[in-house]
Design a protein around this motif. Sequence first.
Motif, PDB file in Angstrom:
ATOM      1  N   GLY A  85     -24.715 -24.580 -77.405  1.00 50.55           N
ATOM      2  CA  GLY A  85     -24.102 -25.712 -78.070  1.00 50.55           C
ATOM      3  C   GLY A  85     -23.119 -26.405 -77.155  1.00 50.55           C
ATOM      4  O   GLY A  85     -23.215 -26.320 -75.936  1.00 50.55           O
ATOM      5  N   PRO A  86     -22.112 -27.073 -77.705  1.00 51.46           N
ATOM      6  CA  PRO A  86     -21.229 -27.900 -76.886  1.00 51.46           C
ATOM      7  C   PRO A  86     -20.319 -27.142 -75.932  1.00 51.46           C
ATOM      8  O   PRO A  86     -19.869 -27.700 -74.948  1.00 51.46           O
ATOM      9  CB  PRO A  86     -20.404 -28.664 -77.925  1.00 51.46           C
ATOM     10  N   GLY A  91     -18.570 -23.630 -81.699  1.00 51.75           N
ATOM     11  CA  GLY A  91     -19.723 -24.525 -81.692  1.00 51.75           C
ATOM     12  C   GLY A  91     -21.044 -23.795 -81.496  1.00 51.75           C
ATOM     13  O   GLY A  91     -22.112 -24.399 -81.573  1.00 51.75           O
ATOM     14  N   VAL A 191     -26.843 -26.674 -80.532  1.00 51.93           N
ATOM     15  CA  VAL A 191     -26.590 -28.079 -80.826  1.00 51.93           C
ATOM     16  C   VAL A 191     -26.669 -28.868 -79.526  1.00 51.93           C
ATOM     17  O   VAL A 191     -25.887 -28.633 -78.608  1.00 51.93           O
ATOM     18  CB  VAL A 191     -25.211 -28.273 -81.467  1.00 51.93           C
ATOM     19  N   GLN A 195     -26.144 -34.713 -80.070  1.00 48.94           N
ATOM     20  CA  GLN A 195     -25.697 -34.488 -81.452  1.00 48.94           C
ATOM     21  C   GLN A 195     -24.207 -34.128 -81.511  1.00 48.94           C
ATOM     22  O   GLN A 195     -23.477 -34.636 -82.365  1.00 48.94           O
ATOM     23  CB  GLN A 195     -26.539 -33.401 -82.112  1.00 48.94           C
ATOM     24  N   SER A 196     -23.759 -33.250 -80.632  1.00 42.83           N
ATOM     25  CA  SER A 196     -22.347 -32.871 -80.670  1.00 42.83           C
ATOM     26  C   SER A 196     -21.463 -34.047 -80.288  1.00 42.83           C
ATOM     27  O   SER A 196     -20.379 -34.234 -80.862  1.00 42.83           O
ATOM     28  CB  SER A 196     -22.087 -31.676 -79.743  1.00 42.83           C
ATOM     29  N   CYS A 197     -21.918 -34.863 -79.338  1.00 37.25           N
ATOM     30  CA  CYS A 197     -21.129 -36.033 -78.946  1.00 37.25           C
ATOM     31  C   CYS A 197     -21.207 -37.123 -80.009  1.00 37.25           C
ATOM     32  O   CYS A 197     -20.205 -37.799 -80.294  1.00 37.25           O
ATOM     33  CB  CYS A 197     -21.624 -36.567 -77.603  1.00 37.25           C
ATOM     34  N   ARG A 200     -18.680 -36.653 -82.665  1.00 37.72           N
ATOM     35  CA  ARG A 200     -17.315 -37.013 -82.299  1.00 37.72           C
ATOM     36  C   ARG A 200     -17.078 -38.512 -82.398  1.00 37.72           C
ATOM     37  O   ARG A 200     -15.939 -38.967 -82.420  1.00 37.72           O
ATOM     38  CB  ARG A 200     -17.003 -36.533 -80.871  1.00 37.72           C
ATOM     39  N   ALA A 275     -17.303 -32.554 -74.257  1.00 40.08           N
ATOM     40  CA  ALA A 275     -17.310 -32.279 -75.695  1.00 40.08           C
ATOM     41  C   ALA A 275     -17.082 -30.807 -75.993  1.00 40.08           C
ATOM     42  O   ALA A 275     -17.764 -29.939 -75.458  1.00 40.08           O
ATOM     43  CB  ALA A 275     -18.634 -32.734 -76.304  1.00 40.08           C
ATOM     44  N   GLY A 276     -16.110 -30.531 -76.845  1.00 42.69           N
ATOM     45  CA  GLY A 276     -15.851 -29.161 -77.259  1.00 42.69           C
ATOM     46  C   GLY A 276     -15.103 -28.330 -76.244  1.00 42.69           C
ATOM     47  O   GLY A 276     -14.916 -27.131 -76.449  1.00 42.69           O
TER      48      GLY A 276
END
Length: 331
Positions: A85-86, A91, A191, A195-197, A200, A275-276
């Motif tokens: 993920g991120p 996450g 993720v 999608q994670s960005c 945000r 991200a994250g």
Amino acid sequence: MSTDNTDSVDASTDTESKCGASSPDDGGATDDADTGSQCGASSGPDSSSSSSCGASKSEKTDEKVKATVEDFEGDPGSLLAVGLGPGQPEGMTERARGTLMDAEHIVGYTTYVELLPDEVTESAEELYDTPMCGEVSRTEEAIDRALAGNDVAIIGSGDPNVYALAGLALEILESKGATASMVDFEVVPGVPAAQSCGARLGAPLVNDTVSISLSDHLTDMPTIESRLHAAAKEGFTISIYNPWSRKRRENYQKCCEILLEHRDPETPVGIVHGAGRDDEAVEIVELRDLPDLGESDLVDMTTTLIVGNEETYVWDDRMVTPRGYESKYDY
């Protein structure tokens, strides 16, 4: 943030890890150790012998193997491609965390190994990482460890099927004369960066979206340019991975030129850096401003850009791409 595709060409060394395999040239012996684990045996915490199949928690190497399935004896273990993920521990999916907790060996790009929670790294018998440019060597290493009977997880940020190593793992398995079922190969999704960005930034990705990597060393720039032209011309929302690197400054500038050729200069562009992670930064700018950000700290290989389509707008500091409900429903 970037996915595992940030690596470039394979940067393996001439030293080869046997990982349970006997080489026809050297009888399975290693040059740098007379004793140690051959990656089929587990070295306990009190053991003073070193592992000749690569890296332990205290001693990481970038060794590579070139064995085939015939070189291994005994029953194979398992190989799982795990998406982190991120980047931050929260996450990661519960399934990914559980898979890593159960893995005997964890293999990955150095940056991603360093992102793992302590509980995960402490539960693994061995960690093996390579720096940037080592994706082929570490994927091959993971496969050989699995063929030697170990339960192995090869990790990457985002999702293993998005600019990452799931496909490479299957290709190398096939080239060795092995099969996916032989090592119980499975992908544990994560993720993806888009999608994670997107999360945000608000809701920029609810309609048709195309993802493109600007620093994909496996694809020539004319092909990337062609994809950008098509996506921008057809009106897709565009997520751009790995937008800027020192070696590929011209890719970023060309991307901006293409986008401005087809899109209104006022088109919203979401920028998510790291991200994250601890250095996360989020900004929404207009497309006209994008070229000037190439040399800034905001845009680099850990950044993802989300370029809105012709209907995307900014409301309350959030990007919104209409799905089309307003044409069918009153609200």
